[in-house]
Design an enzyme around this catalytic site. Structure first.
Site, mmCIF file in Angstrom:
data_model
loop_
_atom_site.group_PDB
_atom_site.id
_atom_site.type_symbol
_atom_site.label_atom_id
_atom_site.label_comp_id
_atom_site.label_asym_id
_atom_site.label_seq_id
_atom_site.Cartn_x
_atom_site.Cartn_y
_atom_site.Cartn_z
ATOM 1 N N ASP A 31 1.040 -1.162 -0.139
ATOM 2 C CA ASP A 31 -0.086 -0.009 -0.152
ATOM 3 C C ASP A 31 0.967 1.266 -0.141
ATOM 4 O O ASP A 31 2.036 1.337 0.783
ATOM 5 C CB ASP A 31 -1.038 -0.041 1.323
ATOM 6 C CG ASP A 31 -1.979 1.017 1.048
ATOM 7 O OD1 ASP A 31 -3.289 0.701 1.239
ATOM 8 O OD2 ASP A 31 -1.620 2.177 1.103
ATOM 9 N N HIS A 100 -10.165 -5.735 -3.243
ATOM 10 C CA HIS A 100 -8.804 -5.741 -2.548
ATOM 11 C C HIS A 100 -9.121 -5.977 -1.146
ATOM 12 O O HIS A 100 -9.999 -5.538 -0.651
ATOM 13 C CB HIS A 100 -7.850 -4.597 -2.972
ATOM 14 C CG HIS A 100 -8.294 -3.235 -2.437
ATOM 15 N ND1 HIS A 100 -9.268 -2.677 -3.256
ATOM 16 C CD2 HIS A 100 -8.128 -2.587 -1.396
ATOM 17 C CE1 HIS A 100 -9.503 -1.572 -2.486
ATOM 18 N NE2 HIS A 100 -8.895 -1.474 -1.449
ATOM 19 N N HIS A 102 -7.045 -5.597 2.204
ATOM 20 C CA HIS A 102 -5.649 -5.194 3.159
ATOM 21 C C HIS A 102 -5.238 -6.306 3.899
ATOM 22 O O HIS A 102 -6.044 -6.934 4.763
ATOM 23 C CB HIS A 102 -6.049 -3.927 3.847
ATOM 24 C CG HIS A 102 -6.702 -2.852 3.246
ATOM 25 N ND1 HIS A 102 -5.969 -1.802 2.804
ATOM 26 C CD2 HIS A 102 -7.938 -2.528 2.523
ATOM 27 C CE1 HIS A 102 -6.709 -0.840 2.334
ATOM 28 N NE2 HIS A 102 -7.767 -1.117 1.984
HETATM 29 P P1 AMP Z 1 -9.845 1.424 -0.105
HETATM 30 O O1 AMP Z 1 -9.993 2.457 1.038
HETATM 31 O O2 AMP Z 1 -10.160 -0.054 0.609
HETATM 32 O O3 AMP Z 1 -10.229 1.453 -1.408
HETATM 33 O O4 AMP Z 1 -8.173 1.370 0.053
HETATM 34 C C1 AMP Z 1 -7.479 1.764 -1.094
HETATM 35 C C2 AMP Z 1 -5.880 1.463 -0.881
HETATM 36 O O5 AMP Z 1 -5.325 1.781 -2.054
HETATM 37 C C3 AMP Z 1 -5.372 2.788 0.136
HETATM 38 O O6 AMP Z 1 -5.148 2.332 1.319
HETATM 39 C C4 AMP Z 1 -4.462 3.787 -0.442
HETATM 40 O O7 AMP Z 1 -3.269 4.026 0.483
HETATM 41 C C5 AMP Z 1 -3.908 2.488 -1.653
HETATM 42 N N1 AMP Z 1 -3.530 3.044 -2.796
HETATM 43 C C6 AMP Z 1 -3.902 4.013 -3.517
HETATM 44 N N2 AMP Z 1 -3.215 4.424 -4.732
HETATM 45 C C7 AMP Z 1 -2.325 3.378 -4.585
HETATM 46 C C8 AMP Z 1 -1.106 2.923 -5.383
HETATM 47 N N3 AMP Z 1 -0.678 3.717 -6.627
HETATM 48 N N4 AMP Z 1 -0.431 2.024 -4.973
HETATM 49 C C9 AMP Z 1 -0.550 1.381 -3.921
HETATM 50 N N5 AMP Z 1 -1.390 1.507 -3.147
HETATM 51 C C10 AMP Z 1 -2.496 2.520 -3.431
#
Ligand code: AMP
Ligand code: ZN
Length: 118
Positions: A31, A100, A102
């Site tokens: 992340d 996804h 976490h």
């Molecule tokens: P969600 O709130 O479950 O949709 O989480 C999306 C996650 O994607 C967040 O924890 C972000 O920090 C992560 N994220 C956003 N852009 C990227 C990226 N380019 N590479 C890796 N993680 C990302």
């Protein structure tokens, strides 16, 4: 594949990521804004929007992800345990609309963690 999806672009290699694992079903990368020492995202290659968009044809894929989680956690040194979070829909805090999981662990992970924004 959705052309306007960030995670589809990462999976395609069009946007860089720090990958720790990949196979024909999933990609696992760090992340970009980690909430704990280990904070990985387990992302199915298939563009599924969220848990609200699963159907029976995804059963094998989801089971696969569940079994993969402890393997990845062990590889990351999380022998003591780990936390999984799936945000679903805007109301569930989902920001990236490509399903996804976490995977969090190590230093920085609070106790019960239910109030933690991830
Ligand atoms: P969600 O709130 O479950 O949709 O989480 C999306 C996650 O994607 C967040 O924890 C972000 O920090 C992560 N994220 C956003 N852009 C990227 C990226 N380019 N590479 C890796 N993680 C990302
Ligand atoms: Zn996608």
């Amino acid at each position: 594949m959705s052309t306007d999806c960030l995670f589809c672009k990462i999976i395609a290699g069009d946007i860089p990521s720090e990958q720790v694992y990949h196979d024909e079903h999933v990609v696992v990368f760090k992340d970009i804004n980690p909430k704990a020492q280990v904070h990985l995202l387990i992302v199915p290659r298939e563009h599924i929007i969220s848990l609200n968009h699963l159907d029976a044809k995804h059963d094998d894929l989801m089971t696969y992800c569940m079994h993969l989680l402890p393997k990845i956690a062990k590889e990351q040194g999380l022998e003591d345990g780990f936390r999984t979070v799936i945000n679903t829909g805007a109301g569930g805090g989902q920001i990236v609309f490509h399903l996804h999981i976490h995977l969090l662990g190590g230093e920085g992970l609070s106790g019960a963690g239910f109030s933690r924004a991830i």
